[in-house]
Structure formats: C-alpha cells, structure tokens
Design an enzyme around this catalytic site. Structure first.
Site, mmCIF file in Angstrom:
data_model
loop_
_atom_site.group_PDB
_atom_site.id
_atom_site.type_symbol
_atom_site.label_atom_id
_atom_site.label_comp_id
_atom_site.label_asym_id
_atom_site.label_seq_id
_atom_site.Cartn_x
_atom_site.Cartn_y
_atom_site.Cartn_z
ATOM 1 N N ARG A 175 13.370 6.388 -2.396
ATOM 2 C CA ARG A 175 12.624 6.396 -1.116
ATOM 3 C C ARG A 175 11.802 5.104 -0.972
ATOM 4 N NH1 ARG A 175 6.960 5.933 0.434
ATOM 5 N NH2 ARG A 175 6.746 6.900 2.475
ATOM 6 N N THR A 222 -2.814 2.772 -1.168
ATOM 7 C CA THR A 222 -2.014 1.554 -1.006
ATOM 8 C C THR A 222 -2.984 0.423 -0.683
ATOM 9 O OG1 THR A 222 -0.022 2.660 -0.288
ATOM 10 C CG2 THR A 222 -0.412 0.498 0.680
ATOM 11 N N THR A 269 -1.454 1.321 6.283
ATOM 12 C CA THR A 269 -1.438 2.303 5.202
ATOM 13 C C THR A 269 -1.357 3.694 5.815
ATOM 14 O OG1 THR A 269 -2.628 3.246 3.333
ATOM 15 C CG2 THR A 269 -3.987 2.290 5.080
ATOM 16 N N GLY A 270 -0.668 4.582 5.130
ATOM 17 C CA GLY A 270 -0.531 5.937 5.668
ATOM 18 C C GLY A 270 0.851 6.489 5.393
ATOM 19 N N GLY A 294 4.259 6.505 5.494
ATOM 20 C CA GLY A 294 5.151 5.384 5.785
ATOM 21 C C GLY A 294 6.254 5.657 6.780
ATOM 22 N N GLY A 349 8.966 3.274 1.691
ATOM 23 C CA GLY A 349 8.072 3.498 2.828
ATOM 24 C C GLY A 349 7.972 2.264 3.708
ATOM 25 N N ASP A 350 6.901 2.196 4.462
ATOM 26 C CA ASP A 350 6.725 1.099 5.417
ATOM 27 C C ASP A 350 6.200 -0.188 4.773
ATOM 28 O OD1 ASP A 350 4.325 2.559 4.861
ATOM 29 O OD2 ASP A 350 3.338 1.429 6.459
HETATM 30 N N1 ASP Z 1 2.455 3.657 3.450
HETATM 31 C C1 ASP Z 1 2.770 3.873 2.062
HETATM 32 C C2 ASP Z 1 4.115 4.491 1.952
HETATM 33 O O1 ASP Z 1 4.451 5.325 2.770
HETATM 34 C C3 ASP Z 1 1.765 4.719 1.364
HETATM 35 C C4 ASP Z 1 0.312 4.455 1.677
HETATM 36 O O2 ASP Z 1 -0.012 3.724 2.564
HETATM 37 O O3 ASP Z 1 -0.549 5.004 0.955
HETATM 38 O O4 ASP Z 1 4.813 4.212 1.002
#
Ligand code: ASP
Length: 339
Positions: free
Chosen positions: A234, A206, A257-258, A260, A236-237
């Site tokens: 779905r 991301t 990032t991570g 979510g 995410g964050d």
């Molecule tokens: N945070 C993002 C999500 O959960 C994905 C990512 O950060 O790689 O959609």
C-alpha cells in the site's frame, strides 16, 4: 551679496535633495525586505491536550522547534528552500516520535516501508521513493531521484539499488524496529484476530516541510511510514506529487498529512495550487477549501503551506496537528491542538 543669498539657497536646496534621496532609499529598502520562511508538520490526528502529558508535549515541541530552526538557519544564510526542507525533514525522520524514518509504523508483515517526496517550485522538478526499507533518510533519496535521475519516482528494491548507485549507504532494517511501534502493530493484529475484522490504523505523525527562500524559490517535501498494518505494498499520498507534496513558484509550496487515500483521490496539494493559479484564491482560502472537500468525502487530515509572498496556512479537520512555522524577523510559532 547676491552671491551670498544664492549660495544660502543653494545649500538649502542641496540639503533637501539629500534628504529626499535618503528617504527614497530607505523607502525602497522597506519595499525590498526579503520574505522567507519555513513551515513544518509532524502529522495530524487525535492530538488533544487531555491525551498529552507535559513531558510528552515538551518532547514534541522541542523536536519541532529544532527542525524549524535548522531549516530557518539555512534560509537566513541565503541557502535554498530545498536544502531547508530536506534538513528539517531529516531531523524529524531521525526522531522516533514521528511516523517517518526511525519512528516509522509497521506493516502487517511487521516490516517498515517508507515513502517520501520532494518538489522544487522553481523548476517543477520532483523526486519520490516508495516502500524503501533500508534508507535512513528517505527524503534525501527522493532528492537524489529528483537531481540525479531523469525520473520522478522509484519503488522498493529499485529505489534502493538507485540509492546504492549514487553512493548512499543502505542500513539494516532493524534500525526502524522501535518498541513503541512494534507494540502498536502487535496489539492491532491481536484485535484483528479477536474480532475477525481487518483494521488499518489511522495515520499519525507523518512529517513534512515547505519553505520560501530569499531568492523567492519555493520547495516542499513529505516523509512517512504510511499506515500501521498496511498490506500488499500500500502506498499513500505522501510520495505522490500533487497529492501529498507540491511546489510551484507561481503559487505555493505545500505538504499534506492525513488519510492518504482521500488526498490521492482529491489530488489535494495540486488542487490548492491550481485554485491559486487559475482562480486567484488566496493560499488560506484554497487550502481550507480542499480540506473541506476531503472532509465531505469522509477523509481527514491537514496541510502546511507557504506562498510566494511568505503567507502561511495550516488548516486541518482533525482534533490536532503537530505544526509550526518561522518567518523572517519573527519568533517561531509551534502548535499542536485546535487553537
Ligand atoms: N498520509 C499518510 C499516508 O496515508 C499518513 C499520514 O499523513 O499520517 O500514508
């Protein structure tokens, strides 16, 4: 004679005065050195030197550097932090290496559904889009939502209809179909069939940016394709203000990032800002604390952030995170691994 002595002393006195004024001005100029800069990420995850080839590492470095320099140039030329953030993210969205725009991962239906958000720290205005499938640069659409509508978030077809109403062209969904990502989703689905278990692949790549401009305004943005194999719309964050993106001139600008779901449950980026605003924590302490909290819940990921004084923090609890920053008068710094 008396007049001569007087004029000598007078001249000396005048010289001393001039020296003091000059010293004062230069000291003042020191004080007023403008602080500005940009920090970016290209995702957190299992990024290790061992798993990387020199060619691959070079490609990532070059793209991160291009995005950093482009955003920095805007700041250097008195541009806004919002413009710098949008520009840097657009460059990463257009690159198939990252999980956003062109390189977005596939959903379980083998479509690409993109999420993005942006926030202006000066006005606390924000814009976000989720699940868009025909928008080349979702960060630019998020900015349009912020600036040209009274709302904060538009989803899927509605977001695309809004894009059209603003004169933004929609592109063919085929633009996002990259071989590498297609192979990933097909392998995951095969494994699901073999094992009978549902697999949501861990997020990676991301992109996000946060900047402080010469006027002292902070801004942040994030853009993603989300999780590989995601189902049922779905989200995410990344497009959620206060979870994946936050900016407030009183505190900091920050992009996450991570995994979510953990960042949403932790209201992660707002939590960093709140700890700074209400408890007086320094940016690096607040950001590390929230990553610790996410780790304790079982989540993983990282942040990139810059505060109103130009301090930068980039904590993460994964093996690596593509990241970099450039502050005024300093060389760009780009890192990938735990170092
Ligand atoms: N945070 C993002 C999500 O959960 C994905 C990512 O950060 O790689 O959609």
């Amino acid at each position: 004679m008396i007049r001569n002595i007087y004029s000598k002393w007078y001249n000396k006195f005048a010289l001393i005065c001039v020296a003091f004024v000059l010293f004062g001005i230069s000291a003042l100029a020191e004080e007023n050195v403008e602080k500005y800069g940009i920090v970016i990420h290209g995702g957190a995850g299992t990024i290790t030197k061992k798993a990387m080839t020199p060619e691959k590492e070079k490609m990532y470095r070059e793209k991160l550097n291009e995005a950093l320099e482009a955003g920095y140039k805007i700041l250097e030329n008195n541009g806004s932090s919002l413009d710098a953030v949008e520009k840097a993210i657009t460059i990463l969205e257009d690159c198939p290496l990252f999980n956003s725009g062109k390189g977005a991962v596939f959903t379980n239906n083998e479509t690409n559904e993109l999420d993005s958000s942006i926030m202006d720290g000066k006005t606390l205005n924000a814009g976000a889009v989720t699940g868009v499938r025909h928008i080349k640069n979702p960060i630019s659409l998020a900015r349009l939502v912020m600036e040209k509508s009274k709302h904060v978030m538009f989803v899927q077809d509605g977001a695309e209809a809004f894009a059209k109403s603003q004169g933004m062209s929609l592109i063919d969904a085929g633009y996002f179909r990259t071989e590498r990502r297609l192979k990933q989703i097909q392998e995951i689905k095969k494994k699901e069939q073999e094992t009978g278990k549902k697999i949501s692949s861990l997020p990676l790549c991301t992109v996000g940016a946060a900047a402080l401009d010469k006027a002292g305004n902070l801004a942040a943005g994030t853009s993603t394709g989300g999780m590989t194999n995601k189902r049922f719309g779905r989200v995410g964050d990344s497009p959620i203000i206060g979870a994946g993106t936050y900016a407030n001139n009183k505190t900091c600008a920050i992009s996450a990032t991570g995994w979510g779901e953990y960042f949403i449950r932790s209201v992660a980026t707002h939590d960093v800002s709140a700890m700074m605003e209400y408890a007086g924590l320094a940016l690096s302490d607040a950001a590390s604390k929230v990553i610790e909290k996410i780790g304790a819940l079982g989540g993983f990921g990282g942040f990139i952030a810059i505060d109103k004084k130009g301090n930068v923090a980039m904590p993460f609890n994964t093996r690596g995170m593509y990241r970099g920053y450039k502050l005024n008068g300093k060389k760009a710094v780009i890192k990938m691994y735990r170092e």
